[in-house]
Design a protein around this motif. Sequence first.
Motif, PDB file in Angstrom:
ATOM      1  N   PRO A 128      22.673  -9.514  -7.796  1.00  0.00           N
ATOM      2  CA  PRO A 128      22.332  -8.638  -6.665  1.00  0.00           C
ATOM      3  C   PRO A 128      22.346  -7.161  -7.056  1.00  0.00           C
ATOM      4  O   PRO A 128      22.227  -6.300  -6.184  1.00  0.00           O
ATOM      5  CB  PRO A 128      23.425  -8.965  -5.642  1.00  0.00           C
ATOM      6  CG  PRO A 128      24.588  -9.350  -6.478  1.00  0.00           C
ATOM      7  CD  PRO A 128      24.046 -10.030  -7.692  1.00  0.00           C
ATOM      8  N   ILE A 129      22.532  -6.870  -8.326  1.00  0.00           N
ATOM      9  CA  ILE A 129      22.633  -5.487  -8.776  1.00  0.00           C
ATOM     10  C   ILE A 129      21.678  -5.277  -9.938  1.00  0.00           C
ATOM     11  O   ILE A 129      21.191  -6.231 -10.565  1.00  0.00           O
ATOM     12  CB  ILE A 129      24.070  -5.142  -9.211  1.00  0.00           C
ATOM     13  CG1 ILE A 129      24.493  -6.065 -10.372  1.00  0.00           C
ATOM     14  CG2 ILE A 129      25.039  -5.252  -8.046  1.00  0.00           C
ATOM     15  CD1 ILE A 129      25.838  -5.715 -10.973  1.00  0.00           C
ATOM     16  N   LEU A 130      21.412  -4.006 -10.207  1.00  0.00           N
ATOM     17  CA  LEU A 130      20.646  -3.621 -11.389  1.00  0.00           C
ATOM     18  C   LEU A 130      21.632  -3.250 -12.495  1.00  0.00           C
ATOM     19  O   LEU A 130      22.524  -2.433 -12.282  1.00  0.00           O
ATOM     20  CB  LEU A 130      19.710  -2.455 -11.076  1.00  0.00           C
ATOM     21  CG  LEU A 130      18.637  -2.717 -10.011  1.00  0.00           C
ATOM     22  CD1 LEU A 130      17.788  -1.472  -9.810  1.00  0.00           C
ATOM     23  CD2 LEU A 130      17.749  -3.889 -10.411  1.00  0.00           C
ATOM     24  N   LEU A 131      21.424  -3.821 -13.669  1.00  0.00           N
ATOM     25  CA  LEU A 131      22.395  -3.691 -14.751  1.00  0.00           C
ATOM     26  C   LEU A 131      22.187  -2.424 -15.560  1.00  0.00           C
ATOM     27  O   LEU A 131      21.064  -2.050 -15.881  1.00  0.00           O
ATOM     28  CB  LEU A 131      22.310  -4.904 -15.693  1.00  0.00           C
ATOM     29  CG  LEU A 131      22.736  -6.258 -15.117  1.00  0.00           C
ATOM     30  CD1 LEU A 131      22.440  -7.368 -16.107  1.00  0.00           C
ATOM     31  CD2 LEU A 131      24.211  -6.232 -14.747  1.00  0.00           C
ATOM     32  N   GLN A 132      23.349  -1.811 -15.861  1.00  0.00           N
ATOM     33  CA  GLN A 132      23.335  -0.718 -16.832  1.00  0.00           C
ATOM     34  C   GLN A 132      23.823  -1.195 -18.185  1.00  0.00           C
ATOM     35  O   GLN A 132      23.253  -0.875 -19.218  1.00  0.00           O
ATOM     36  CB  GLN A 132      24.225   0.430 -16.336  1.00  0.00           C
ATOM     37  CG  GLN A 132      24.261   1.622 -17.281  1.00  0.00           C
ATOM     38  CD  GLN A 132      25.327   2.616 -16.900  1.00  0.00           C
ATOM     39  OE1 GLN A 132      26.512   2.352 -17.098  1.00  0.00           O
ATOM     40  NE2 GLN A 132      24.911   3.749 -16.309  1.00  0.00           N
ATOM     41  N   SER A 133      24.885  -2.004 -18.199  1.00  0.00           N
ATOM     42  CA  SER A 133      25.418  -2.533 -19.460  1.00  0.00           C
ATOM     43  C   SER A 133      26.174  -3.819 -19.184  1.00  0.00           C
ATOM     44  O   SER A 133      26.595  -4.064 -18.043  1.00  0.00           O
ATOM     45  CB  SER A 133      26.346  -1.521 -20.127  1.00  0.00           C
ATOM     46  OG  SER A 133      27.485  -1.273 -19.323  1.00  0.00           O
ATOM     47  N   VAL A 134      26.331  -4.621 -20.258  1.00  0.00           N
ATOM     48  CA  VAL A 134      27.062  -5.897 -20.199  1.00  0.00           C
ATOM     49  C   VAL A 134      27.992  -5.947 -21.396  1.00  0.00           C
ATOM     50  O   VAL A 134      27.566  -5.741 -22.548  1.00  0.00           O
ATOM     51  CB  VAL A 134      26.105  -7.107 -20.208  1.00  0.00           C
ATOM     52  CG1 VAL A 134      26.899  -8.415 -20.244  1.00  0.00           C
ATOM     53  CG2 VAL A 134      25.185  -7.069 -19.002  1.00  0.00           C
ATOM     54  N   HIS A 135      29.278  -6.253 -21.159  1.00  0.00           N
ATOM     55  CA  HIS A 135      30.257  -6.382 -22.239  1.00  0.00           C
ATOM     56  C   HIS A 135      31.042  -7.658 -22.030  1.00  0.00           C
ATOM     57  O   HIS A 135      31.584  -7.889 -20.940  1.00  0.00           O
ATOM     58  CB  HIS A 135      31.221  -5.187 -22.238  1.00  0.00           C
ATOM     59  CG  HIS A 135      30.543  -3.878 -22.455  1.00  0.00           C
ATOM     60  ND1 HIS A 135      30.147  -3.406 -23.678  1.00  0.00           N
ATOM     61  CD2 HIS A 135      30.176  -2.911 -21.538  1.00  0.00           C
ATOM     62  CE1 HIS A 135      29.572  -2.221 -23.541  1.00  0.00           C
ATOM     63  NE2 HIS A 135      29.579  -1.896 -22.240  1.00  0.00           N
ATOM     64  N   GLN A 136      31.121  -8.486 -23.049  1.00  0.00           N
ATOM     65  CA  GLN A 136      31.903  -9.718 -22.962  1.00  0.00           C
ATOM     66  C   GLN A 136      33.372  -9.382 -23.176  1.00  0.00           C
ATOM     67  O   GLN A 136      33.743  -8.724 -24.149  1.00  0.00           O
ATOM     68  CB  GLN A 136      31.433 -10.736 -24.015  1.00  0.00           C
ATOM     69  CG  GLN A 136      32.079 -12.106 -23.852  1.00  0.00           C
ATOM     70  CD  GLN A 136      31.465 -13.156 -24.779  1.00  0.00           C
ATOM     71  OE1 GLN A 136      30.681 -12.822 -25.633  1.00  0.00           O
ATOM     72  NE2 GLN A 136      31.804 -14.417 -24.569  1.00  0.00           N
ATOM     73  N   VAL A 137      34.226  -9.858 -22.244  1.00  0.00           N
ATOM     74  CA  VAL A 137      35.644  -9.563 -22.324  1.00  0.00           C
ATOM     75  C   VAL A 137      36.493 -10.812 -22.527  1.00  0.00           C
ATOM     76  O   VAL A 137      37.690 -10.716 -22.765  1.00  0.00           O
ATOM     77  CB  VAL A 137      36.119  -8.815 -21.053  1.00  0.00           C
ATOM     78  CG1 VAL A 137      35.454  -7.451 -20.966  1.00  0.00           C
ATOM     79  CG2 VAL A 137      35.840  -9.635 -19.795  1.00  0.00           C
ATOM     80  N   ASP A 138      35.876 -11.999 -22.406  1.00  0.00           N
ATOM     81  CA  ASP A 138      36.587 -13.249 -22.642  1.00  0.00           C
ATOM     82  C   ASP A 138      35.521 -14.306 -22.914  1.00  0.00           C
ATOM     83  O   ASP A 138      34.320 -14.038 -22.813  1.00  0.00           O
ATOM     84  CB  ASP A 138      37.455 -13.632 -21.432  1.00  0.00           C
ATOM     85  CG  ASP A 138      38.630 -14.520 -21.838  1.00  0.00           C
ATOM     86  OD1 ASP A 138      38.595 -15.023 -22.984  1.00  0.00           O
ATOM     87  OD2 ASP A 138      39.554 -14.697 -21.029  1.00  0.00           O
TER      88      ASP A 138
END
Length: 1715
Positions: free
Chosen positions: A1266-1276
């Motif tokens: 439902p949002i427009l992405l700026q960045s994605v980081h895997q944390v687990d």
Amino acid sequence: MWAISRMSVDRAVKRLHNLRALLSRSDRSYKLCQIRLTSADAKASIGDVSIRLQEPKCPELVPRKYLPAHVSQAVLRHLRWIMQKDLLGQDVFLIGPPGPLRREVAMMYLELTQREAEYVSLSRDTTESDLKQRREIQAGTAYYIDQCAVRAALEGRILVLEGIEKTERNVLPVLNNLLENREMQLDDGRFLVAAPRYDKLLEDHSREELDALNLVRVSEHFRVIALGLPIPRYQGNALDPPLRSRFQARDIHPLPFKENLENLQQMTNSLPPERISQLLSFASTMLSSESTSLGLPDFPIDGLKHVVKILDVVPGMSSRDAVQRLYPFSIMLGKEGKTAVEDTLKKFDLVKISPPCSVSGLLKEENMAVVSLQQGTESYSFKVSGGALPSYSSGRDSTFVHTPYHESMLAELIQSHLVSDFCLIGPRGCGKSIVLKQFADMLGYHLEPIMLYQDMTSRDLLQQRTTLPNGDTTWRHSPLVTAAIEGSLAVLDGVHRINAGSFAVLHRLVHERELQLYDGTRLLQQDKYQDVKEKTKLTDEQLREKQILPIHPSFRIVALAEPPVVGSSKQQWLSAELLTMFLYHHMRPLSRVEETDVINRLVPNAKGLDKIFDFVHKLRDSQDGTLQSIASSMSTRQLLRIAKVLATYPTSDLYNIVHKACLSRFLPRLAQSALDQTLEEVGITVMKKTPSEDSLERSITCEVKDNKLRIGDTKVTVYSPDNRTKVPDILFYENPQHLTVMEDMLKDFTLDEHLLLVGNQGVGKNKIVDRFLQLLNRPREYIQLHRDTTVQTLTLQPTVQDGIIVYEDSPLVKAVKQGHVLVVDEADKAPTHVTCILKTLVESGEMHLADGRRIVSSLYLCLEYSATSGLESSPSVIVSHPDFRMMVLANRPGFPFLGNDFFGAMGDIFSCHAIDNPDVESEMAMLRQYGPHVPETTLRKLVLSFGELREMADQGLISYPYSTREVVNMVRHIEKFPQEALTTVVRNVFDFDSYNSDLQETLITTMEKHGIPLGAKQASVMLAKEFQLPEFELVGQWNTSQQGPRQKTSLMSLPVETRKLSIKGPVEMFVESRSLDRTDSRSSVFTEQEAYWQLPMEEVNIICDIAVNKALNRSPSVNKSDMIHVASANPIGIYSMTPTMTNVDYINLYDIFPATTGAYKPRVKIATLGAPLDDRVILHEEVTNVVLSINTESGQVTRVLSAALPETPPERRRFPSSSPKILNPFKMCSSPLPDGYGTVVFYKENGDMMDFLSILEGISHTVSLPILLQSVHQVDYHKWLLTEDSSARRYILDRTSPSEFFLQPIEETGDVDQNIILTSRTGLNHDVLSKALNQQVTSPNRVIVTDRSFATLLLGFPDLSSSEVYTLPRELLPSTNTQTVTDQFVSLMTKPMATNRLAALTVLPESGQVIRALPTWKVPKDVLPKDSKPTDVAGFLEVADLANHKLRYIPIPGAVKVSPYASWLFNTSDVNAFMAPLSNDGLVTVDIGGCVRLWETALVHLERSLQEWRRMIGYEDTRPLQLNVDRESGRDHENIEPKHGKIDPLNNPHVGGNTWAGGVGGSGTAGLGGFGGPYRLDGGHEVYQVPQWEKDAVPESVREAARAMAQKAFKERLKEIQMSEFDAETYARFSGSVKRQVQSLRVIIDSLQAKGKERQWLKNQAYGDLDDAKLIEGLTGEKSIYKRRGEKEPEITSNSKKKRTKNKTASTTTTTHLK
């Protein structure tokens, strides 16, 4: 040259026609000579010269059947001249070209005048005792026995000396006085006196008085006839002037044309005269002066009688073939010589070639055989001599394969056998021996193999001296003489090896079937023997007592030889003299069809031989000299061996088999390349192995179980010897490489092959052989060869016991008798002409020993001495044990060993195995067993450094090939003395080279490259400067909505669409292995950088990304090591390597990547996958949105297509010159955590979707957001931190199942930086977290990196609902460079940073470090090194150590090379380096130039590495050493009263006594080295030594004076050679670039010069070392029984080597004149 030879032939033909016309005239103007014998007064007359005949005292010594019924006029003139000289009492010298004519003329005269003959065939082995007197022991007393010259002088005989030019220069002068004055002093005290002088003395003295004075009368009828060749036209020693002056010379040239023609016509019955005339005309033309001027060998015109007889019986044979048998010009002449002969053949119409001939029938009749030949439609039948054995048409052992070529060759051999001895010439392994064996089996001959060698003497050929059981000396017949008496077939194997001077003693045996032996025995042809018997009325027994024996009429000589080397002075053995001895047959290698037929019939079950045949015949047909040299090792014999291996072990690798047969490991680089290219052309390639197969091969093991030995997959029964004392029992540490070699050895051993192991010194050849025999339980006999090894010492060792020569069996004979394995070590050290005697033993199991015994195979015993053979078993026959095997060890041929090429001489009769130094892993495995406590890093440093030194030795850059033996010794030293510095230990090897400055420089450079600071004078530590970090500050809180019974409304379940991935491929891409030049950075300076290496890139390549698959994430079956992957562009490719590998695998994706046009600038990102897909890398190209799955091990590339990741269509892949910004590009979430499914996450910037690809399952889950992405980081593993584009609000995306995703919003409070650059995927451990926050804390956590902080710590995230935010604030780094830069290269390096900086940033959670790469203009000024250029440092690694609260800036060295497309990089990176974490918190970076660097930044690891490094460097212990000797004092140990002891006011040293304090070796008092004292007390008695610091404390003034002296000497040297300082600098600059090549050339030339100057054994010396071959002469009292080393005098026609050596060294002289 061809034109000249054609003109010469024309002139010769014209002269020949004129000569024939002259001879055909009826009105002859000259007077014919004729022989008249008058019986009334016993007189013989030739023309007007007459001589009175006398009745011979010993008529059996008068030559027989030399004088024909009709003597030609030319011969009569020669006889008349000799008669004249005989009447004058003069000695004559018959000189002329090679051939029997000179000897026949001399014997005709002796037969004509009924004169007794004393014949001596002179050779290089003839000594004074062979001419004058020889001592013999009879009944324990030494007597002088008169020899030929003395007997002839006393009995009035004619002494015939043949081969004057063969003798040494100091031998014949002993006859000077006998020739001139007929006087000679004998060794027994007698003195020979001329007849007139003796008769005159008789007038005044009685005979008894003269006898008392030891005066002996020389007969007035004594004459000497010498036979020799003209020197220097022919090879040999020129006549000594005093000796020459005592002879009258006569040129015995070939008979005139007409007389020769008449003689030849008289020998035939039906041969047309025209054919004889053609042949004679050709021969006369070849002997003309014009033809001789071309340098061609003389045509053996005397041999025409043999071919004429063959043509008379087999008229279908062409005249051209007849010429070839006499004059094999096709194999002995060069191109120009062949052309001249071919032109002459055409002139006389001798160009027809005979049709093939075959043996159609053979009927054996006692010692004769009726042979029927079929030639086309014609058939011929005739009788030939045969042996005493039955005829076997298919061979006695039925292994001969009949082919049309072999049938034709056998028919030709039988034709030559009809009239003469013959020589079979052919390359090694072409089948000469097997064809000759079949020839003997067909005719019922017993073969007598005689191996010839270079040092073979004439005595070895004919007779050897020995002793009887009572000590009397006697002579024993050689195998050749035995064969002549018994009628066997004597096979002289190796005519090309034996010295022509020794071989010359056989001329008379070959031509006339007569032989004079050293003990006075004469062998006569059967008809001559019968004539002597009839005319002397003597019986066989009486003749035997007179030492006259008949030669069996069936006796024949067959010579075997390899083709002469055209243009070689040493290997052009086929001289004019040797051409007169045999009829020659050339045996070529088999054709493809013939060879295939033979091998398929001998080894019917062999599969896959077609490629081998293609390969071999491609080599043989090649005109390339390199390939031809390789072809010599792939003989038919070798192919048979390969076929047996393939038939028994069908899974064998053809590629390895061929390389093993050629010993390719030791071929030059060019030859290796040519070999691999040829193999590739015929389809023989390296057998590809999967990683599991390769791992299985590396895990090869051996075991002995249930009396079975298993090595790898090969099994064999263990041997049960009668005596186990000689079974080796050694310490052997197994490694995969050696076990692989041993398995190959076991395969060949089970096929009854003899083995040859070739390798450098110290590679473990002896260890491997001993371990191999130990496992097989096989007893071993050992013999080590050297350059002084002789044939005699190789087989028997003669000793003298009680005055009797006793021969002790050598290890070779013992092994043959008892069935042991003979290990022949250092085979290359012995001359090849010595070791070649092993050939017959290996091939046929036969060998002759020096004591007369003969080794034969058990098969021979069954066949030769059967009931029907007529031969009786002999006690002198040694039957070879069927279990006997031979294993030969030799160093590799060529430089730098400069030994003899044993492999080149005899390699094809052995199964060859190349023993190389173990590979890195095998050597590491072995060294771990020698040094289990030696650090792994130390072992690897030693292995890699010495591996490079060996490679340099192979290239000729250094002369000594450092081996595994040195490494093992060093490891054992370190294991025993672990505190010893590594640099000190390696000097145990390199101190040999400490005085070679050039080599020292090479060694130091190589050692430092691999981290062994051999040249470091002191330790230097240059770690980065530390700065204090501020404390963590609590700045806010994150609250995450959790799923619970009352909070379900706060979660959002996301729609997911699951699709199947579309996979295209796979496509096999070539995985190219390239070598890496890895350098250890901690050689003399300890820094954070561990090592670096340069990727083998092209100039236009640029680096795009780096990823590491850690060992923890890899499959258990593969080696546990990190795998580094580097992506490049232009073209796109993948480099894969481990941190310790010395090579890199490269996959070029140019052919598989979609085509683009215009200004295409790819953006390549890569990601690694975990097990079981750890061998794959996911590559994403952002511009075209292409996703590839690449198997970096096999090269398989598949294209992954997902509906949610649309690729740019081909029509839109046309990029303008200024590419616009790509809107909403798809991104790959970098470095995913491995989950076992191969999950890779993609998202779209400013988009509302994420695509989860499961590579293992082949499906994708597309999640709508439902949002427009700026960045994605895997944390687990199953959680991702999302940042919204517009509001920068953060969310947690939780994947609860493969297709269920929930979105959790995060509520933030406090001042938290909105721009998150990187998030750690795992948290800090308890200890690091507590140190970072200065409090004991246990909580989930993550580290995030932002622009305004060194690090931000989320305490409780992502598992807890509430997380505290701690940060280490920092000032915002500048975004632009304010420095003014004019250099374009530097301006690129200082380009403003771009938006994507993930590649230059990483987190090491185990040590709690955040590392980012910064350009030089972003770091504090006090960090920048002083006096450094902008290009020296590419940037800095900023290391924020959270646990220790320290900040460091580590400089990154500048890129070695930069692509012209480097500007691409600055669109995606902040600094020209990419980084990725390694296991154990290591770090790897790669710059845009492709330089990969390994870093160690954790303080704990740095401290441990620094300690090891310091221990490796070693500190010089300046404390004085003390020598202690512990021994039992003998004093009472019970009644001791401990006390301090008296104090010596003078402090003198005291030893023992139980009195003084501070003494040594006492008891009860305080001191050192004793016992029972209360405490230790050092009296201060020291050993003084100048410490190193004292040596280094030399005043600077002294050093300056030394430098000034050196500079002054240098300037004086420049002045001396008229060179300015500028010229010297220029010369140094140019010479430095080729320094290594010059050094390599210098090493090679020096070694070759040393080998060329190697002295030879000079025999028959009066002093030196006792010659074993002269033991009997020593017993009899002779003086010349020694041998000594010396420079052998060159023969007069041999070329000097000095001039060539001078030319070779001239090129290197200029490079050293400044030294």
